[in-house]
Write a protein that holds these residues in place. Structure first.
Motif, mmCIF file in Angstrom:
data_model
loop_
_atom_site.group_PDB
_atom_site.id
_atom_site.type_symbol
_atom_site.label_atom_id
_atom_site.label_comp_id
_atom_site.label_asym_id
_atom_site.label_seq_id
_atom_site.Cartn_x
_atom_site.Cartn_y
_atom_site.Cartn_z
ATOM 1 N N ILE A 157 0.886 -1.279 -0.071
ATOM 2 C CA ILE A 157 0.092 0.142 0.060
ATOM 3 C C ILE A 157 0.953 1.230 0.007
ATOM 4 N N LYS A 158 0.364 2.334 -0.665
ATOM 5 C CA LYS A 158 1.114 3.360 -0.826
ATOM 6 C C LYS A 158 0.112 4.732 -0.654
ATOM 7 N N PHE A 159 0.098 5.541 0.491
ATOM 8 C CA PHE A 159 -0.774 6.461 0.538
ATOM 9 C C PHE A 159 -0.021 7.712 0.042
ATOM 10 N N PRO A 160 -0.827 8.562 -0.390
ATOM 11 C CA PRO A 160 -0.231 9.968 -0.504
ATOM 12 C C PRO A 160 0.857 10.565 0.403
ATOM 13 N N GLY A 161 2.218 10.910 0.094
ATOM 14 C CA GLY A 161 3.121 11.639 0.945
ATOM 15 C C GLY A 161 3.547 10.656 1.924
ATOM 16 N N THR B 255 3.814 -5.703 -5.981
ATOM 17 C CA THR B 255 3.035 -4.245 -6.478
ATOM 18 C C THR B 255 2.519 -3.661 -5.344
ATOM 19 N N ALA B 256 2.220 -2.330 -5.472
ATOM 20 C CA ALA B 256 1.377 -1.585 -4.367
ATOM 21 C C ALA B 256 0.149 -1.083 -5.019
ATOM 22 N N PHE B 257 -0.570 -0.857 -3.954
ATOM 23 C CA PHE B 257 -2.018 -0.025 -4.120
ATOM 24 C C PHE B 257 -1.537 1.123 -4.142
ATOM 25 N N ASP B 258 -0.991 2.064 -5.017
ATOM 26 C CA ASP B 258 -0.985 3.528 -4.905
ATOM 27 C C ASP B 258 -2.106 4.549 -5.219
ATOM 28 N N VAL B 259 -2.404 5.220 -4.342
ATOM 29 C CA VAL B 259 -3.595 5.908 -3.991
ATOM 30 C C VAL B 259 -3.562 7.113 -5.291
ATOM 31 N N ASP B 260 -2.464 7.714 -5.444
ATOM 32 C CA ASP B 260 -2.222 8.650 -6.521
ATOM 33 C C ASP B 260 -2.413 8.261 -7.871
ATOM 34 N N ASP B 261 -1.851 6.795 -8.214
ATOM 35 C CA ASP B 261 -1.904 5.973 -9.352
ATOM 36 C C ASP B 261 -3.210 5.544 -9.695
ATOM 37 N N PHE B 262 -3.859 5.072 -8.375
ATOM 38 C CA PHE B 262 -5.555 4.699 -8.633
ATOM 39 C C PHE B 262 -6.315 5.793 -9.406
ATOM 40 N N ILE B 263 -5.802 6.990 -8.832
ATOM 41 C CA ILE B 263 -7.061 8.224 -9.369
ATOM 42 C C ILE B 263 -6.488 8.475 -10.468
ATOM 43 N N ALA B 264 -5.155 8.657 -10.858
ATOM 44 C CA ALA B 264 -4.633 8.948 -12.392
ATOM 45 C C ALA B 264 -5.206 7.966 -13.429
ATOM 46 N N GLU C 30 -11.556 12.918 -1.849
ATOM 47 C CA GLU C 30 -12.896 12.196 -1.402
ATOM 48 C C GLU C 30 -12.755 10.803 -1.257
ATOM 49 N N LEU C 31 -11.772 10.322 -1.619
ATOM 50 C CA LEU C 31 -11.700 8.731 -1.304
ATOM 51 C C LEU C 31 -11.220 8.443 -0.118
ATOM 52 N N PHE C 32 -9.880 9.121 0.282
ATOM 53 C CA PHE C 32 -9.151 8.735 1.267
ATOM 54 C C PHE C 32 -8.638 10.022 2.209
#
Length: 579
Positions: free
Chosen positions: A355-359, A401-410, A575-577
């Motif tokens: 998992i990778k959260f923004p920042g 791999t990682a669930f990257d929040v920024d990548d998910f949105i992009a 909105e998501l996280f």
């Protein structure tokens, strides 16, 4: 040609917690995608799953939460079913190894398995040392013991594994062990267990896995990680005896008339995979068939059994479970006779997803630390398909791999919305505005029109080949490539210009765009079923829009179209996280 038959399973999740994106990416989404594709090709499929209720995991959580273990597993079984349903992951049956509607059948099958193997002399009864809690007056399961790792010195070591270095452990090797039940220091005592003689099954298992490695698998494409872990372990270490009983009462009772069997249950990893079989039997009965009709799915060589799992389950599904199946055989063959259990046609394993959260830095998903994207939380606000899309394009098929929040949105906004959603929107809106909501005539097609329609046929073929081989990322890439090609064709033919000067050319271009949309509706359906349903509502194709053979069937001229609607919504990370 005979109808193909498949028995597809997804790993049984422990019923002691919620589901997160790592669970879904690991086993459940690829299994659902595969089943949807198989059914689209006309195959007869039964899709089996359920919760793993027995053993230490549920007991440990129940103790920590001060809850009755039966109540705990019942609660999480229902939560898991709700999460799967919200993601449109549709099992034919979702059982539970200790749930009221399934426990009797599951115990019967599990005990029958044990007894048949026992009758063949493939268990060794042996006395060994195990840690015992004097205050609790019981032997301690592996996960109820904590101490320091003898290899790396980490204090995050349990009786089965060190979470510091990842090494598998024996509880008696722990340094300074402590009981997690009473916080007291346990002592060593003798206890009796029954060990499966994996060593006597090793040669047949190795021969079977070698066939998989060499590609002689009847069409199955085994991933290297599965072969490397399973066959590699046999070749480098060999297979020792493995204890298949535990000093527990929460589980399947050990079915032996032996004083030493009192108070013991089958090891959870012995009874859990048997859940695939017992749930199949329960499904047969639910559908008005005989309980024994499960044999048509498990003992008929014409039916292919395919397991979907995470990387932590590879050894059990590619060595221990096949060994259990082989141990029940009356013959010495690998696959067995028609009346014997068939070994898996394929074991499809994904690696872990971090998992990778923004920042923040990438880290391991952890239930205990709460750093996860929980399915229940996600579904309170958002549609399932953006998550299904991302967990496929970012799937850990060959490596972590990682669930990257920024990548998910992009990816949602830049790929799914801009490529797929935009193509449908501009095509359907144009047809309604300038052709009265009907399919225009194809006219005399030019080379560029025929090339685009050829791309449709190629996408169906290549996506199908990838799906047959369980290469889901590659298959979805073919779908998205066709959507991009559709947008490119739209831009090249310029119907927004020819509508002013040449309506025949304009109609011809929109006709081809609508045929492309028709193909996309079918080949996106295994991946994004909710989106495909909306596509079909707009296009109104004849017959079942999911049928793979009809993916390039053209919409006839003057075919009435449904009203355009937004397929993909733009997402915002806040909105998501939001914290």
């Amino acid at each position: 040609m005979a109808q193909r038959r498949f028995l597809v399973t997804a790993a049984l999740p422990y019923s002691n917690g919620r589901l997160h994106v790592g669970h879904i990416a690991g086993a459940y989404l690829p299994a659902d995608t595969y089943v949807r594709y198989l059914r689209a090709t006309g195959a007869d499929v039964r899709f089996i799953c359920g919760s793993d209720d027995n053993g230490v995991a549920a007991l440990k959580t129940a103790r920590e939460q001060g809850r009755d273990v039966a109540d705990l597993t019942r609660h999480y079984n229902r939560c898991q079913q709700a999460d799967f349903a919200g993601l449109w992951i549709n099992f034919d049956i979702y059982g539970g190894t200790h749930q009221p509607d399934y426990v009797a059948v599951h115990e019967r099958f599990s005990q029958d398995f044990f007894l048949k193997i026992h009758e063949k002399g493939l268990f060794t009864k042996r006395t060994d040392k195990q840690l015992y809690d004097l205050e609790a007056q019981q032997f301690l399961p592996d996960r109820f013991v904590r101490g320091r790792c003898p290899h790396c010195g980490s204090d995050k070591a349990f009786g089965d594994q060190c979470e510091g270095c990842g090494r598998a452990l024996d509880q008696i090797s722990l340094l300074d062990p402590v009981s997690m039940m009473t916080s007291s220091k346990p002592v060593l005592r003798d206890t009796v267990h029954w060990y499966l003689r994996l060593d006597r099954l090793q040669a047949r298992l190795a021969a079977w896995l070698t066939e998989k490695k060499n590609g002689r698998t009847g069409g199955a494409c085994w991933r290297p990680v599965v072969i490397n872990q399973s066959l590699g372990r046999i070749e480098s270490e060999g297979l020792p005896e493995r204890a298949m009983t535990r000093d527990l009462t929460w589980g399947v009772p050990l079915p032996l008339d032996d004083p030493d069997a009192k108070g013991k249950s089958l090891y959870v990893w012995f009874d859990a995979p048997i859940g695939y079989v017992s749930f199949t039997a329960a499904l047969c009965r639910r559908r008005g068939e005989a309980l024994e009709d499960y044999e048509r799915w498990w003992k008929d060589p014409e039916c292919r059994v395919v397991h979907f799992i995470g990387e932590d389950n590879i050894v059990f599904h590619a060595i221990t479970w096949p060994a259990m199946l082989l141990a029940t055989h009356d013959s010495e063959s690998i696959q067995g006779e028609r009346h014997e259990y068939q070994l898996p046609h394929n074991v499809v394993a994904n690696s872990f997803m971090n998992i990778k959260f923004p920042g923040k830095d990438e880290e391991k998903i952890s239930k205990s630390r709460g750093n996860a994207v929980w399915i229940e939380d996600y579904l309170r606000t958002f549609d399932p398909d953006p998550l299904r899309y991302y967990l496929t394009v970012a799937a850990p098929e060959q490596a972590r791999t990682a669930f990257d929040v920024d990548d998910f949105i992009a990816r949602n906004n830049g790929e799914l919305l801009n490529a797929f959603g935009n193509f449908f929107n501009r095509t359907l809106t144009f047809a309604h505005r300038y052709f009265e909501g009907k399919v225009p005539a194809p006219g005399e097609r030019a080379a560029e029109d025929r090339e685009q329609l050829q791309r449709c046929g190629d996408a169906v073929r290549m996506a199908g080949e990838a799906l047959e081989a369980c290469r889901f990322k590659a298959a979805l890439a073919e779908v998205m490539s066709l959507a991009r090609a559709g947008n490119g064709y739209f831009d090249a033919t310029k119907p927004f210009q020819t509508r002013k000067s040449d309506m025949e050319a304009c109609g011809r271009a929109i006709n081809v765009c609508l045929q492309t949309a028709r193909t996309l509706t079918t080949i996106i359906a295994p991946f994004l079923p909710c989106t495909a349903e909306k596509c079909a509502k707009m296009l109104r194709p004849d017959g079942d829009y999911r049928a793979w053979a009809a993916a390039t069937s053209e919409l006839r001229a003057e075919h009435p179209l449904g009203e355009p609607e937004i397929l993909v919504k733009k997402l915002e990370a806040k909105e998501l996280f939001a914290d």
